[in-house]
Motif scaffolding. Structure first.
Motif, PDB file in Angstrom:
ATOM      1  N   LEU A 243      55.238  24.964  89.958  1.00 54.58           N
ATOM      2  CA  LEU A 243      53.869  25.753  89.797  1.00 54.58           C
ATOM      3  C   LEU A 243      52.644  24.655  90.023  1.00 54.58           C
ATOM      4  O   LEU A 243      51.826  24.701  90.836  1.00 54.58           O
ATOM      5  N   ILE A 244      52.811  23.305  89.342  1.00 56.61           N
ATOM      6  CA  ILE A 244      51.741  22.545  89.213  1.00 56.61           C
ATOM      7  C   ILE A 244      51.752  22.023  90.748  1.00 56.61           C
ATOM      8  O   ILE A 244      50.441  21.658  91.186  1.00 56.61           O
ATOM      9  N   GLY A 245      52.697  21.512  91.145  1.00 59.20           N
ATOM     10  CA  GLY A 245      52.646  20.879  92.646  1.00 59.20           C
ATOM     11  C   GLY A 245      52.458  21.830  93.650  1.00 59.20           C
ATOM     12  O   GLY A 245      51.618  21.328  94.598  1.00 59.20           O
ATOM     13  N   GLY A 246      52.875  23.128  93.653  1.00 60.31           N
ATOM     14  CA  GLY A 246      52.379  24.203  94.471  1.00 60.31           C
ATOM     15  C   GLY A 246      50.844  24.616  94.735  1.00 60.31           C
ATOM     16  O   GLY A 246      50.617  24.667  95.713  1.00 60.31           O
ATOM     17  N   PHE A 295      41.901  23.322  87.985  1.00 58.19           N
ATOM     18  CA  PHE A 295      42.579  22.671  86.554  1.00 58.19           C
ATOM     19  C   PHE A 295      42.609  23.691  85.280  1.00 58.19           C
ATOM     20  O   PHE A 295      43.599  23.898  84.880  1.00 58.19           O
ATOM     21  N   LEU A 296      41.656  24.583  85.282  1.00 57.58           N
ATOM     22  CA  LEU A 296      41.821  25.614  84.446  1.00 57.58           C
ATOM     23  C   LEU A 296      42.947  26.517  84.646  1.00 57.58           C
ATOM     24  O   LEU A 296      43.464  27.080  83.881  1.00 57.58           O
ATOM     25  N   ILE A 297      43.018  26.946  85.947  1.00 58.99           N
ATOM     26  CA  ILE A 297      43.924  27.902  86.210  1.00 58.99           C
ATOM     27  C   ILE A 297      45.314  27.257  85.957  1.00 58.99           C
ATOM     28  O   ILE A 297      45.980  27.940  85.526  1.00 58.99           O
ATOM     29  N   ILE A 298      45.703  26.156  86.428  1.00 60.65           N
ATOM     30  CA  ILE A 298      46.887  25.506  86.294  1.00 60.65           C
ATOM     31  C   ILE A 298      46.980  25.222  84.583  1.00 60.65           C
ATOM     32  O   ILE A 298      48.098  25.547  84.171  1.00 60.65           O
ATOM     33  N   PHE A 299      45.903  25.148  83.727  1.00 67.65           N
ATOM     34  CA  PHE A 299      46.138  24.723  82.479  1.00 67.65           C
ATOM     35  C   PHE A 299      46.443  25.951  81.902  1.00 67.65           C
ATOM     36  O   PHE A 299      47.561  26.307  80.920  1.00 67.65           O
ATOM     37  N   VAL A 300      45.894  27.220  82.113  1.00 74.98           N
ATOM     38  CA  VAL A 300      46.043  28.453  81.584  1.00 74.98           C
ATOM     39  C   VAL A 300      47.456  28.810  81.770  1.00 74.98           C
ATOM     40  O   VAL A 300      48.259  29.437  81.053  1.00 74.98           O
ATOM     41  N   LEU A 301      48.038  28.962  83.201  1.00 79.10           N
ATOM     42  CA  LEU A 301      49.320  29.268  83.620  1.00 79.10           C
ATOM     43  C   LEU A 301      50.436  28.423  82.669  1.00 79.10           C
ATOM     44  O   LEU A 301      51.465  29.030  82.458  1.00 79.10           O
ATOM     45  N   THR A 302      49.940  27.105  82.586  1.00 76.93           N
ATOM     46  CA  THR A 302      50.946  26.048  81.846  1.00 76.93           C
ATOM     47  C   THR A 302      51.290  26.564  80.492  1.00 76.93           C
ATOM     48  O   THR A 302      52.259  26.819  79.864  1.00 76.93           O
TER      49      THR A 302
END
Length: 323
Positions: A243-246, A295-302
């Motif tokens: 997910l982070i790489g995608g 960054f916020l989107i990836i952070f929240v999903l993580t």
């Protein structure tokens, strides 16, 4: 006399060793910090400071080439992103579409190949190497090769379609085929996830499989009731990294279809939109704001993925501790 001097020398050496050991135990923390200092300095200089500066630029109207301090505009960049930027929604949709197909397919494909490569067959080391080799090929070179496969007239895929009587596909010039082409390309470098899956498979005790076989369990039973549950930590890790790489997919899109995103901007992924704002329109403050949102989107999903992982990720040690 000589014996007395020798005894004093030995005693002096013993005292010095004791003092050295005491100094070592007293300063173990400082020695440890000294070893991690290069990493810590690199993190501060190349990660933390650029992130903070990027966050600051997102609240400014920074233009490249300006010597003076960029003017502070507050939340104007963020307001424009959500109210006026039509490409923001388009690029986010394309990225989510890419993620929704590429991440699951890559996980399934890597897991399936890892299951095959985990079989005890003569020469399996060679097969493992052959399947991993595409991963070490530079992404740019792999993308250029893949572009040749997708060529409308001479590409291997279209030649195969013509051979079986199907019509050739405009893989990189049709709005309907661009995203499937990118998803197909994402399956190329599955070797890293495959190796992680293979390591997880080899860590499963053989006793569990033997017990299941004695109880009459078939291969499917062993797969779904032993292998998959014990592999959920590895699946979780590969899913998170995928997910982070995608979300940050960029190079292959840039090489295959350019900065415009293809017809009807069907291949305009989020990072390509950030690149265009920064290096084509020279709106670095706006591009910084787009980066902060990503960054916020990836952070929240993580955080959500980690929070919900206790519902489906099985840790055998944790269960053993409870029992």
């Amino acid at each position: 006399m000589q014996a007395s001097l020798k005894s004093k020398h030995v005693q002096h050496d013993a005292t010095r060793k004791v003092r050295l050991q005491e100094w070592w135990f007293r300063n173990r923390a400082l020695i440890g910090y000294a070893f991690i200092f290069p990493w810590f300095a690199g993190f501060i200089i190349f990660d933390a400071m650029p992130f903070i500066y990027n966050l600051y630029l997102s609240f400014t109207d920074y233009q490249i080439g300006t010597v003076s301090t960029p003017p502070w505009i507050g939340l104007d960049n963020y307001t424009e992103i959500f109210t006026e930027d039509k490409l923001f929604g388009k690029s986010m949709y394309n990225t989510l579409y890419y993620l929704g197909y590429s991440v699951p397919l890559r996980l399934i494909f890597a897991f399936f190949i890892a299951l095959i490569l985990n079989l005890r067959v003569r020469g399996m080391e060679l097969y493992r190497t052959l399947f991993y080799v595409p991963t070490v090929v530079p992404l740019v070179a792999a993308t250029v090769i893949f572009a040749g496969f997708l060529n409308t007239r001479y590409g291997f895929l279209n030649q195969f379609l013509v051979l079986i009587g199907a019509a050739p596909v405009r893989w990189l010039s049709s709005p309907d085929a661009i995203k499937p082409s990118l998803i197909l390309l994402s399956l190329w470098g599955f070797g890293a996830q495959m190796i992680i899956f293979l390591a997880g498979l080899q860590s499963i005790p053989d006793d569990l499989y033997e017990a299941a076989a004695i109880d009459g369990g078939t291969g499917w039973h062993r797969l779904f009731y032993i292998t998959v549950p014990l592999m959920t930590p590895t699946i979780f890790f590969n899913l998170l990294m995928g997910l982070i790489g995608g979300f940050q997919v960029f190079e292959q899109v840039f090489i295959l279809i350019g900065t415009h995103g293809g017809p009807l901007q069907a291949g305009l992924v989020y990072m390509l939109h950030v690149y265009n704002k920064a290096f084509r329109d020279f709106e670095f403050g706006y591009a910084a704001a787009l980066s902060v949102i990503l960054f916020l989107i990836i952070f929240v999903l993580t955080i959500l993925l980690v929070y919900t992982s206790n519902r489906w990720v099985f840790y055998g040690d944790a269960q053993d501790d409870e029992t």
